[in-house]
Enzyme design. Sequence first.
Site, PDB file in Angstrom:
ATOM      1  CB  THR A 150       5.649  -3.028 -12.099  1.00  8.92           C
ATOM      2  OG1 THR A 150       5.591  -2.283 -10.892  1.00  8.92           O
ATOM      3  CG2 THR A 150       5.074  -4.411 -11.902  1.00  8.92           C
ATOM      4  NE  ARG A 178       3.734   2.539  -2.848  1.00  8.37           N
ATOM      5  CZ  ARG A 178       3.861   2.106  -4.103  1.00  8.37           C
ATOM      6  NH1 ARG A 178       4.524   1.011  -4.379  1.00  8.37           N
ATOM      7  NH2 ARG A 178       3.315   2.779  -5.086  1.00  8.37           N
ATOM      8  CB  VAL A 179       1.114  -2.866  -0.648  1.00  3.21           C
ATOM      9  CG1 VAL A 179       0.650  -3.761  -1.777  1.00  3.21           C
ATOM     10  CG2 VAL A 179       1.824  -3.692   0.428  1.00  3.21           C
ATOM     11  N   GLY A 180       1.870  -1.231  -3.538  1.00  5.04           N
ATOM     12  CA  GLY A 180       1.325  -0.518  -4.704  1.00  5.04           C
ATOM     13  C   GLY A 180       0.223  -1.309  -5.384  1.00  5.04           C
ATOM     14  CG  ASP A 181      -0.082  -0.758  -9.564  1.00  6.19           C
ATOM     15  OD1 ASP A 181       0.961  -0.290  -9.066  1.00  6.19           O
ATOM     16  OD2 ASP A 181      -0.132  -1.191 -10.731  1.00  6.19           O
ATOM     17  CB  THR A 201       4.471  -0.433 -15.118  1.00  9.83           C
ATOM     18  OG1 THR A 201       5.582   0.151 -14.425  1.00  9.83           O
ATOM     19  CG2 THR A 201       4.519   0.004 -16.564  1.00  9.83           C
ATOM     20  N   GLY A 202       3.647   2.054 -13.290  1.00 12.18           N
ATOM     21  CA  GLY A 202       3.531   3.497 -13.089  1.00 12.18           C
ATOM     22  C   GLY A 202       3.303   3.784 -11.626  1.00 12.18           C
ATOM     23  N   GLY A 204       1.533   3.474  -8.558  1.00 15.75           N
ATOM     24  CA  GLY A 204       0.497   2.579  -8.039  1.00 15.75           C
ATOM     25  C   GLY A 204      -0.667   3.312  -7.406  1.00 15.75           C
TER      26      GLY A 204
HETATM   27  N1  ASP Z   1       3.245   0.385 -10.023  1.00 15.82           N
HETATM   28  C1  ASP Z   1       4.370   0.130  -9.159  1.00 15.82           C
HETATM   29  C2  ASP Z   1       4.054   0.577  -7.775  1.00 15.82           C
HETATM   30  O1  ASP Z   1       3.450   1.616  -7.597  1.00 15.82           O
HETATM   31  C3  ASP Z   1       5.631   0.764  -9.606  1.00 15.82           C
HETATM   32  C4  ASP Z   1       5.889   0.748 -11.098  1.00 15.82           C
HETATM   33  O2  ASP Z   1       5.202   0.100 -11.840  1.00 15.82           O
HETATM   34  O3  ASP Z   1       6.785   1.401 -11.568  1.00 15.82           O
HETATM   35  O4  ASP Z   1       4.463  -0.085  -6.850  1.00 15.82           O
END
Ligand code: ASP
Length: 319
Positions: A150, A178-181, A201-202, A204
């Site tokens: 992200t 699907r929705v992440g953080d 980022t990472g 979610g």
């Molecule tokens: N955090 C984001 C998600 O889970 C993906 C990412 O940051 O790489 O949607």
Amino acid sequence: MWGIIATWRMAVEGISKASEMLEDSQSSGDAIEEAIKAVEDFPFYKSVGYGGLPNEEMEVELDAAFMDGTTFDMGAVGAIKDFANPISIARRLSKEKVNNLLVGEGAEKFAHKEGFERKNMLTDRAKIHYKNRVKEVAELEIKPYSGHDTVGMVCLDTKGDMCAATSTSGLFMKKKGRVGDSPICGSGFYVDSNIGGASATGLGEDLMKGCISYEIVRLMKEGKHPQEACDIAVNALNEELVKRRGKAGDLSLIAMNNEGEWGVATNIDGFSFAVSTSKLEKPIVYLTKNVNGKNIHEVATQEWLDNYMKTRMAPLKEN
Ligand code: ASP
């Protein structure tokens, strides 16, 4: 004094643009939106905006958010399809009194009514990545979900106003819907102009378990330097996840306080980020690794930077 910090190397062109605007005393809101748009528009970044990797049904569903740390205006979109700049839609939503976080069809209806640019966000290159992954998953029995990143930013302008923003295509091969953080206030981002801001980022699903961006701002409010706040929050969430669940997903965080001091922490090797402030001659890209709980930042070498672009833009063939 002004400053901007962002996740990943891909943000550096955007934050260069933003730096000129901030130097020119423009607002953190305008600067951060421009910076995120630059990442969304670049077709070779496969985790944000145009060229972002699709979900398991080969649709590009995007998440984005905007927060103003002075007014606490907050707007976000989740799983939105076929609009060029989700960040601008999120910023527009932040001006509403209610209905600040819209998902899917509702977000698209809103964006259409407001006249935002429609665009097919699925590129031929992303289709090749998708087809190759489908094959790999079938043949090698590997997990489909790898490939995400992200763009998240925190920005401080010369008036002392701060903003935070995110934009992402989320996890490659995610389930539809699907929705992440990234569009979730407190998890993917948080900012308070009286203190500072953070963005994540990472994975979610794991970042949300720690409300990690809010936690970092809370630690800064207690008087911690952004680096210390990031170290404490990321190490603690990583430990809790390992203790309770046996492992932790990727967690990488950036933060800046309202004096332009910044911090970064990660639990992966070689997390890249970009920072620009009125004290620096030009934006700098760093690579960070976590060595026994301490995050060490090294300026990226020219060789690393050259290689980065080369691999992003290398020709891609269907397997
Ligand atoms: N955090 C984001 C998600 O889970 C993906 C990412 O940051 O790489 O949607």
